[in-house]
Design a protein around this motif. Structure first.
Motif, PDB file in Angstrom:
ATOM      1  N   ASN A   1      10.973   3.208   8.035  1.00  0.00           N
ATOM      2  CA  ASN A   1      10.969   2.243   6.098  1.00  0.00           C
ATOM      3  C   ASN A   1       9.168   2.371   6.792  1.00  0.00           C
ATOM      4  OD1 ASN A   1      13.694   1.743   5.334  1.00  0.00           O
ATOM      5  ND2 ASN A   1      13.302  -0.130   7.151  1.00  0.00           N
ATOM      6  N   GLU A   2       8.930   2.373   7.527  1.00  0.00           N
ATOM      7  CA  GLU A   2       7.048   2.378   7.443  1.00  0.00           C
ATOM      8  C   GLU A   2       6.189   3.969   8.557  1.00  0.00           C
ATOM      9  OE1 GLU A   2       6.721  -1.618   7.844  1.00  0.00           O
ATOM     10  OE2 GLU A   2       8.241  -1.975  10.029  1.00  0.00           O
TER      11      GLU A   2
ATOM     12  N   ILE B   1      -0.227   9.970   4.976  1.00  0.00           N
ATOM     13  CA  ILE B   1       0.445   9.840   5.668  1.00  0.00           C
ATOM     14  C   ILE B   1       2.074   9.422   4.155  1.00  0.00           C
ATOM     15  CG2 ILE B   1       2.729   8.774   7.236  1.00  0.00           C
ATOM     16  CD1 ILE B   1      -0.231   7.518   7.889  1.00  0.00           C
ATOM     17  N   PRO B   2       2.496  11.059   4.139  1.00  0.00           N
ATOM     18  CA  PRO B   2       3.961  10.643   3.558  1.00  0.00           C
ATOM     19  C   PRO B   2       5.021  10.763   4.195  1.00  0.00           C
ATOM     20  CG  PRO B   2       3.924  13.215   4.143  1.00  0.00           C
ATOM     21  CD  PRO B   2       2.178  11.868   4.879  1.00  0.00           C
TER      22      PRO B   2
ATOM     23  N   VAL C   1      -8.278   3.374   8.193  1.00  0.00           N
ATOM     24  CA  VAL C   1      -9.150   1.783   8.531  1.00  0.00           C
ATOM     25  C   VAL C   1      -8.474   0.724   7.800  1.00  0.00           C
ATOM     26  CG1 VAL C   1     -11.482   0.719   6.813  1.00  0.00           C
ATOM     27  CG2 VAL C   1     -10.813   3.453   8.146  1.00  0.00           C
ATOM     28  N   ARG C   2      -8.322  -0.566   8.644  1.00  0.00           N
ATOM     29  CA  ARG C   2      -7.727  -1.578   7.929  1.00  0.00           C
ATOM     30  C   ARG C   2      -8.793  -3.189   8.327  1.00  0.00           C
ATOM     31  NH1 ARG C   2      -2.747  -0.561  11.906  1.00  0.00           N
ATOM     32  NH2 ARG C   2      -2.140   0.788  10.897  1.00  0.00           N
ATOM     33  N   ASP C   3      -9.223  -3.937   6.980  1.00  0.00           N
ATOM     34  CA  ASP C   3      -9.984  -4.684   6.648  1.00  0.00           C
ATOM     35  C   ASP C   3     -11.665  -3.989   6.877  1.00  0.00           C
ATOM     36  OD1 ASP C   3      -7.775  -6.239   6.045  1.00  0.00           O
ATOM     37  OD2 ASP C   3      -7.711  -6.858   8.078  1.00  0.00           O
TER      38      ASP C   3
ATOM     39  N   ASP D   1      -1.684   3.097  18.638  1.00  0.00           N
ATOM     40  CA  ASP D   1      -0.930   1.579  17.282  1.00  0.00           C
ATOM     41  C   ASP D   1      -0.152   2.538  16.478  1.00  0.00           C
ATOM     42  OD1 ASP D   1      -1.599  -0.963  15.115  1.00  0.00           O
ATOM     43  OD2 ASP D   1      -2.741  -1.286  17.071  1.00  0.00           O
ATOM     44  N   GLU D   2       0.334   1.377  15.323  1.00  0.00           N
ATOM     45  CA  GLU D   2       0.876   2.602  14.575  1.00  0.00           C
ATOM     46  C   GLU D   2       0.260   2.339  13.540  1.00  0.00           C
ATOM     47  OE1 GLU D   2       4.566  -1.450  15.224  1.00  0.00           O
ATOM     48  OE2 GLU D   2       3.392  -1.068  13.741  1.00  0.00           O
ATOM     49  N   ALA D   3       0.479   3.121  12.804  1.00  0.00           N
ATOM     50  CA  ALA D   3       0.014   4.152  11.517  1.00  0.00           C
ATOM     51  C   ALA D   3       1.117   4.286  10.294  1.00  0.00           C
ATOM     52  CB  ALA D   3      -0.014   5.681  11.569  1.00  0.00           C
ATOM     53  N   LEU D   4       0.838   3.293   9.627  1.00  0.00           N
ATOM     54  CA  LEU D   4       1.789   3.168   8.408  1.00  0.00           C
ATOM     55  C   LEU D   4       2.286   4.316   6.846  1.00  0.00           C
ATOM     56  CD1 LEU D   4       1.325  -0.371   8.473  1.00  0.00           C
ATOM     57  CD2 LEU D   4       2.811   0.580   9.565  1.00  0.00           C
TER      58      LEU D   4
END
Length: 332
Positions: free
Chosen positions: A206-207, A198-199, A287-289, A255-258
């Motif tokens: 900011n995120e 994600i660019p 993918v998180r954790d 959900d949020e994608a950063l």
């Protein structure tokens, strides 16, 4: 806070607003027709202007109150094609039920001089508390019920193995069949998978990946899917002057994608209607954790139109080549 409170209760939550909108030149890709992404941008601009007219612009919400304005759901039907330079009048009507914590709106766009609706849309907005810069609770109490600490809250899914194959040298990411996450998400389904970093130009506050970023993602995954199936946009454009047209699209945040996370986008063909339109679903994951987290889901409906001249087109039925391309199923 009194003036702000009056603006919120009356202007934002009760009063309809209208603004003139004109599609951007960037959305003019085939002849002078405007694609679905840029029609959705008109809807977005109308909603932003509704907040602006109420005295609660997205800038003020963020700078003074520490609240990010996020469009978290958009469901748009294009009833008549927009052309380059056409002006539409977009009317935003609040649809907030008493006591509801959802900022829901309807948007209708009618072209200048027209008498019928050309675009209709349903939009949901969240006011996301900014935590990137020192968080604050110094926002009007009347906004409290619409403020969220986080968008969504999807439960983590299956554990997955992750391949390090989105290096900067590989540019736009990968659709490789040997990527373990893509393979898992597409196995046995009539689907195409794309992994991509994600660019920052797709993000805001900011995120976070914002709705316009997801719309760009939806447009691009369709382009990649068609190329993968041997019927790329340019192939059918050159062979028979066929272009994809979109009467309906919708996207919802889960959900949020950063920024700079790897986004796994899965595009699945769901249904073909009478050989004239087909509906596909777009699901996105991070993918998180070590676990999959779904960040969005949406659908897009396409047909094909043949270019008759520089001004006109008409819908055409799918032929065998196109139907076969839509129908392929990835092996498990």
């Amino acid at each position: 806070m009194t003036a702000v409170a009056e603006s919120i209760t009356h202007e934002l939550l009760s009063r309809a607003t209208t603004v003139a909108v004109r599609p951007r030149y960037e959305g003019n890709n085939i002849c002078t027709w405007i694609g679905f992404k840029h029609v959705n941008y008109l809807v977005e601009e109308a909603v932003l202007d509704h907040f602006r007219q109420s005295g609660l612009s997205s800038r003020r919400l963020f700078e003074e109150f520490g609240l990010g304005l996020d469009i978290v759901s958009i469901d748009t039907r294009i009833l008549n094609a927009f052309h380059l330079d056409e002006v539409g009048f977009a009317t935003v009507v609040p649809k907030i039920a008493d006591g509801s914590d959802r900022l829901d709106f309807t948007v209708t766009i009618t072209k200048e001089g027209g008498t019928t609706k050309d675009v209709t849309s349903k939009v949901t907005v969240a006011l996301r508390k900014d935590t990137y810069i020192e968080p604050t609770d110094a926002y009007p109490s009347e906004l409290e019920r619409f403020v969220v600490a986080k968008i969504g809250g999807a439960e983590p899914g299956e554990r997955v193995d992750v391949a390090a194959n989105t290096a900067l040298s590989e540019g736009r990411g990968t659709s490789a069949g040997d990527d373990p996450v893509l393979k898992q998400l597409t196995a046995g389904r009539n689907a195409f998978g794309w992994k991509w970093r994600i660019p920052y130009p797709y993000c805001h506050n900011n995120e976070r990946l914002q709705m316009s970023g997801y719309l760009r993602q939806m447009e691009e995954v369709v382009d990649l899917f068609l190329a993968d199936r041997g019927i790329s946009i340019k192939t059918l454009l050159d062979d028979r002057r066929w272009i994809p047209v979109v009467p309906h699209s919708k996207i919802k945040f889960l959900d949020e994608a950063l920024m700079e996370e790897d986004l796994y986008t899965i595009y699945t063909v769901e249904e073909i209607f009478k050989d004239f339109t087909y509906r596909s679903r777009m699901d996105t994951y991070v993918v998180r954790d070590g676990r999959l987290v779904q960040t969005s889901t949406g659908t897009i409906t396409h047909g094909y139109a043949v270019i008759e001249n520089r001004r006109d087109w008409k819908l055409v039925p799918f032929d065998q080549r196109v139907l076969e391309a839509f129908g392929r199923v990835n092996p498990s």
